[in-house]
Design a protein around this motif. Structure first.
Motif, PDB file in Angstrom:
ATOM      1  N   CYS A  69      -0.454  -6.120   4.832  1.00  0.00           N
ATOM      2  CA  CYS A  69      -1.508  -5.630   3.931  1.00  0.00           C
ATOM      3  C   CYS A  69      -2.160  -6.822   3.244  1.00  0.00           C
ATOM      4  N   VAL A 104      -2.876   0.324  -4.057  1.00  0.00           N
ATOM      5  CA  VAL A 104      -2.464  -0.982  -3.554  1.00  0.00           C
ATOM      6  C   VAL A 104      -1.998  -1.782  -4.765  1.00  0.00           C
ATOM      7  N   VAL A 128       0.856  -1.180   0.000  1.00  0.00           N
ATOM      8  CA  VAL A 128       0.000   0.000   0.000  1.00  0.00           C
ATOM      9  C   VAL A 128       0.895   1.234   0.000  1.00  0.00           C
TER      10      VAL A 128
END
Length: 62
Positions: free
Chosen positions: A42, A59, A4
């Motif tokens: 993430c 992302v 991210v």
């Protein structure tokens, strides 16, 4: 694995991403969102991308 990134120039510091992140890797540093947890955690769900009013998040799958 996902990564991210936050465009600090676009971040308005609303904090909505911090509350929404299921991996709990986001936090506020001063008046901007930052990855404050382990970035490797993430999940790639893109909740931050969807909730951000200023489109500051991306992302990417590594």
């Amino acid at each position: 694995m996902f990564m991210v990134s936050i465009n600090q120039d676009k971040c308005v510091g609303c904090g909505s991403c911090v509350d929404a992140c299921p991996a709990k890797i986001l936090g506020m540093e001063g008046d901007k969102a930052e990855v404050t947890g382990d970035a490797a955690d993430c999940m790639g769900c893109e909740t931050c991308v969807e909730i951000c009013p200023s489109e500051a998040f991306t992302v990417m799958e590594l």
